[in-house]
Design a protein around this motif. Structure first.
Motif, short mmCIF file in Angstrom:
data_model
loop_
_atom_site.label_atom_id
_atom_site.label_comp_id
_atom_site.label_asym_id
_atom_site.label_seq_id
_atom_site.Cartn_x
_atom_site.Cartn_y
_atom_site.Cartn_z
N LEU A 1 4.87 9.15 2.73
CA LEU A 1 3.55 9.56 3.20
C LEU A 1 3.46 11.06 3.51
O LEU A 1 2.45 11.70 3.21
N ASN B 1 -3.47 5.60 -3.76
CA ASN B 1 -4.05 5.92 -2.47
C ASN B 1 -3.03 5.62 -1.39
O ASN B 1 -1.89 5.22 -1.67
N ARG B 2 -3.42 5.85 -0.15
CA ARG B 2 -2.48 5.71 0.96
C ARG B 2 -1.95 4.30 1.07
O ARG B 2 -0.82 4.09 1.53
N GLU B 3 -2.75 3.29 0.67
CA GLU B 3 -2.34 1.91 0.86
C GLU B 3 -1.12 1.55 0.05
O GLU B 3 -0.33 0.67 0.45
N ILE B 4 -0.93 2.18 -1.12
CA ILE B 4 0.21 1.80 -1.96
C ILE B 4 1.37 2.79 -1.86
O ILE B 4 2.42 2.57 -2.46
N GLU C 1 4.54 4.36 -0.21
CA GLU C 1 5.54 3.86 0.73
C GLU C 1 5.58 4.76 1.98
O GLU C 1 5.36 5.97 1.90
N PRO C 2 5.86 4.19 3.14
CA PRO C 2 5.81 4.97 4.39
C PRO C 2 6.70 6.21 4.35
O PRO C 2 6.34 7.26 4.88
N VAL D 1 5.58 4.86 -4.66
CA VAL D 1 4.47 3.95 -4.41
C VAL D 1 4.95 2.53 -4.66
O VAL D 1 5.90 2.30 -5.41
N ARG D 2 4.28 1.61 -4.03
CA ARG D 2 4.57 0.19 -4.22
C ARG D 2 3.38 -0.43 -4.91
O ARG D 2 2.39 -0.77 -4.28
N HIS D 3 3.46 -0.56 -6.26
CA HIS D 3 2.33 -1.07 -7.04
C HIS D 3 2.33 -2.59 -7.00
O HIS D 3 3.40 -3.23 -7.08
#
Length: 815
Positions: A291, A282-285, A287-288, A313-315
């Motif tokens: 996006l 999802n958007r929370e993980i 990386e900017p 992504v940053r898991h």
């Protein structure tokens, strides 16, 4: 009637009214024709019909149910004339655990079920056969498609199809004959090859029943091939995803995620993350920087567009991962839109690409961070210097870039920088841009360049700084040696393998009573004495294996006294570059006076506590005796309660005797003394003499009572002795104390007789008498018995540990 379990969907297709009845013959379900006949509330309509028909219908229902359960044909139903002039003919059929009631509202033959219509409507192969002869009575077109030619007999069918239909060797399966004992139809399964050569997995539902004295077999076949192929495809897809680390999901814009995601799917909620799968994308993980690409993926999912997106992504557990998601829209067989989403973990590929780009920068960053000066020289002169080299020569790269290496050397034609570089390590003097000269050791390595030339890399180590560090180390060691020598603690260093002393201070030599020179190379026994030598060696071995400080105390004879030394042991690892201990450090301090002061304080505290305890016990005894005196005075003034108060006074006196014995005692109370005190108290209270004896010799003073059991057992003895005196009719009561190695037995005998049928276990626990004794005595370590022996009633109380403790060191006190 119908002969096979009728599903609600099948009954809804029947044109005649059909009711499903409960065991009490009340209506449970009704098909549309029955609701049209009886009204929207079919259950109430059936109840009103039974009431209007009267006893004829109720009698037929009872007789029909009994006949069907007994395996007989039911009697014909009485004709029912309805209000609108129609006539209804009823047929009853057993469908465990319920009943089926079929009503014919026409003049048709009521004995013939409408199976032909049912078979024709069924899309599944179905047939009806005579269970006795095997003749096929009815079958539909789907059943004919399974056979090479339209069959007339079960024997005409292929062997595998006969087995599937429960027809073996000219007779139905044994399981079918017990069908009435089952709650549902008999199920069989088999793989069958149809006339077209297709492999089909068929499941048969079989039902055997009797109608008008005739056994009929009804079978319905269901093709399970599609389900098997689907399950096999799911298993293969699961294995593929688990092996290839691929996440797969199905998405519909109007419904979201539809498919239950498999193990490898990164969309699976709550899944345990692995190398090939990520959960909760999802958007929370995201990386900017990724996006925008992730938003493009979301828009494609909503619109159903084909797209391929790579994002990072940053898991929270796996860290930074690169994912590649492909979205492929499609249409299902029913015309519904769906979207297949495949997500691959391409972290390794992305890392490999980034590694090629960052390799040169990483090498420069590593070289720039080392403490060795690195200088790179090309055909045109100096090309690069790391931070250590710039600090060493006190210059920036721009100051010497493009100049020869000799600019950093003094004016010496034979200097290593002016000569052709070789492979040997050299040592030379250099000069910084600030004029400072210093010595270095280094080497030069030549490597080929892409343009065909060579590049020379110099690695230089400032020897002056190393020499300064060595001088500082020597100064630190000298300071530490002075601190060790002047410290009031005994300090020794031991070699890890042999435990020989390699260094010690003056305090350690004083502890051993020998000169320092004589102690070098000595053993731990020479330091603390031969008596403790083996223990000291064992403690040192433990310290070598431990990661913490080992603390021990040793008693060392010194003249006519004994000195106590508090020793701390710690191994010194890593001296040789690894974790193997090479030295063992021992630091010992003389704590003799400190331990003596602590022991004196402890003894004073113990003495004060014992004095307080004795005083408390003495006061408790006096208070209890005062209470007993008050109770005696009340008994004199109130004769009507004198008996009860006398019993209470005896109990209070027994408790007072226990506290009185504890005044001068230390540790557990000797059981013999408690026994004598209770006997004396009972004799004084009752004004009678008890005959007492004791057996056991020295064991009489070895058995003691724990503090927690002293008062309960004393009260029990007081109650048992009081009961014996009360029921002895002024005759002599004998009491014997027997001690052996297993425990203690108190035996009380008095003339008298027990009531007829007396049983001690029937005595309820209470506040007086035997009930009080049973409530006070420990259940597992005290055995109470009461029996008739001739003219005497004998009471035995056996006490075993932990109610009593064996303490041979206990001596009778004189308190």
């Amino acid at each position: 009637m119908f002969g096979a379990p009728a599903s609600p969907a099948l009954l809804d297709l029947v044109g005649d009214p059909v009711l499903t009845l409960r065991a009490d013959l009340s209506a449970l379900r009704a098909n549309p024709a029955a609701r049209e006949w009886l009204g929207s509330d079919a259950a109430e309509g059936w109840r009103l019909l039974r009431h209007a028909a009267g006893m004829r219908l109720e009698t037929w229902l009872r007789e029909a149910t009994h006949a069907i359960d007994a395996g007989r044909a039911p009697p014909p139903a009485p004709p029912l004339k309805l209000a609108d002039g129609q006539r209804a003919t009823l047929h009853l059929l057993r469908e465990r655990p319920n009943w089926l009631l079929h009503a014919r509202l026409s003049a048709a033959d009521p004995g013939e079920p409408p199976l032909a219509e049912w078979l024709a409507l069924s899309p599944q192969p179905a047939m009806l056969a005579d269970a006795a002869s095997g003749a096929l009575l009815r079958h539909n077109a789907a059943f004919d498609a399974l056979c090479a030619a339209p069959p007339r007999h079960l024997n005409d069918l292929p062997d595998l199809l006969q087995a599937l239909l429960g027809w073996m060797r000219g007779a139905p399966l044994p399981a079918l004959t017990d069908q009435r004992a089952q709650d549902g139809p008999l199920l069989t399964e088999a793989e069958f090859i149809d006339p077209q050569g297709r492999h089909r997995w068929l499941q048969a539902r079989l039902r055997l029943w009797r109608h008008d004295g005739r056994a009929l077999l009804l079978a319905q076949l269901e093709d399970q091939s599609t389900l098997h192929e689907r399950d096999l495809a799911h298993q293969q897809l699961d294995a593929l995803m688990d092996t290839a680390a691929v996440g797969l999901a199905t998405f519909q814009p109007e419904a979201g995620w539809l498919k239950a995601h498999r193990k490898g799917s990164p969309f699976k909620p709550g899944a345990k993350p692995s190398v090939g799968s990520l959960q909760g994308i999802n958007r929370e993980i995201v990386e900017p920087a990724s996006l925008p690409e992730f938003e493009r993926l979301q828009r494609a999912l909503k619109k159903g567009d084909a797209v391929e997106v790579r994002y990072a992504v940053r898991h929270p557990e796996l860290g930074r991962r690169w994912l590649l998601t492909r979205v492929a829209p499609g249409l299902l067989a029913g015309g519904r839109r769906s979207t297949s989403v495949v997500t691959l973990d391409v972290t390794a590929q992305a890392q490999a690409e980034n590694a090629l780009l960052l390799r040169a920068e990483s090498e420069r960053a590593v070289l720039d961070s080392v403490l060795v000066g690195i200088v790179t020289v090309g055909p045109d002169g100096i090309e690069w210097m790391n931070r250590s080299a710039r600090r060493m020569f006190d210059c920036e790269l721009e100051d010497v870039q493009g100049q020869p290496m000799g600019v950093l050397a003094p004016e010496d034609d034979e200097h290593a920088f002016h000569a052709e570089p070789g492979t040997d390590v050299f040592e030379c003097r250099l000069r910084g841009r600030d004029g400072r000269e210093f010595w270095v050791i280094g080497n030069a390595v030549q490597t080929p360049r892409e343009d065909g030339g060579t590049q020379t890399t110099y690695a230089l180590l400032d020897i002056d700084r190393r020499r300064q560090a060595e001088a500082q180390s020597r100064m630190a060691q000298a300071s530490l040696a002075r601190i060790i020598e002047g410290a009031p603690l005994a300090i020794t260093l031991h070699e890890a393998q042999s435990l020989r002393i390699v260094k010690l201070n003056h305090a350690a030599a004083t502890l051993a009573g020998r000169p320092e020179a004589a102690m070098l190379g000595g053993t731990p026994a020479q330091l603390f004495g031969d008596e403790q030598g083996a223990q000291v060696v064992a403690d040192m071995r433990e310290a070598l294996e431990s990661q913490t400080v080992v603390q021990r105390e040793y008693r060392v004879p010194a003249g006519g006294a004994t000195r106590i030394w508090d020793a701390r042991l710690l191994h010194l690892a890593g001296v040789g570059g690894d974790d193997t201990p090479e030295l063992l450090l021992l630091v010992a301090s003389d704590v003799t006076e400190q331990r003596a002061a602590e022991q004196a304080r402890l003894q004073a505290a113990i003495s004060q506590r014992e004095l307080l305890v004795r005083e408390v016990h003495h006061r408790i005894k006096n208070n209890l005796q005062g209470v007993a005196g008050l109770l005696q005075q009340i008994a004199v003034r109130r004769p009507e309660v004198a008996g009860v108060l006398k019993e209470a006074v005896g109990q209070v006196q027994a408790i007072a005797q226990v506290y009185g014995l504890q005044v001068g005692a230390t540790g557990p109370l000797v059981l013999k003394r408690v026994f004598d005190a209770i006997v004396g108290s009972v004799q004084r209270m009752q004004g009678r003499v008890l005959t007492t004896t004791a057996e056991g010799g020295a064991l009489l003073n070895d058995w003691c009572l724990p503090e927690a059991e002293a008062i309960p057992i004393a009260l029990s003895l007081n109650e048992l002795l009081g009961n014996a005196l009360k029921h002895s009719n002024e005759a002599q009561v004998r009491c014997q104390l027997i001690c052996d190695t297993a425990g203690v037995t108190v035996e009380i005998a008095n003339p008298g007789r027990l009531p007829e049928g007396f049983a001690l276990q029937n005595v309820k626990s209470g506040v007086s008498g035997l009930g009080l004794v049973r409530a006070l005595l420990p259940r597992r370590s005290a055995i109470l018995s009461l029996e008739q022996q001739g003219e005497d009633v004998v009471c035995r109380l056996e006490l075993i540990p932990p109610s009593v403790v064996h303490n041979p060191a206990t001596k009778p006190s004189s308190g």
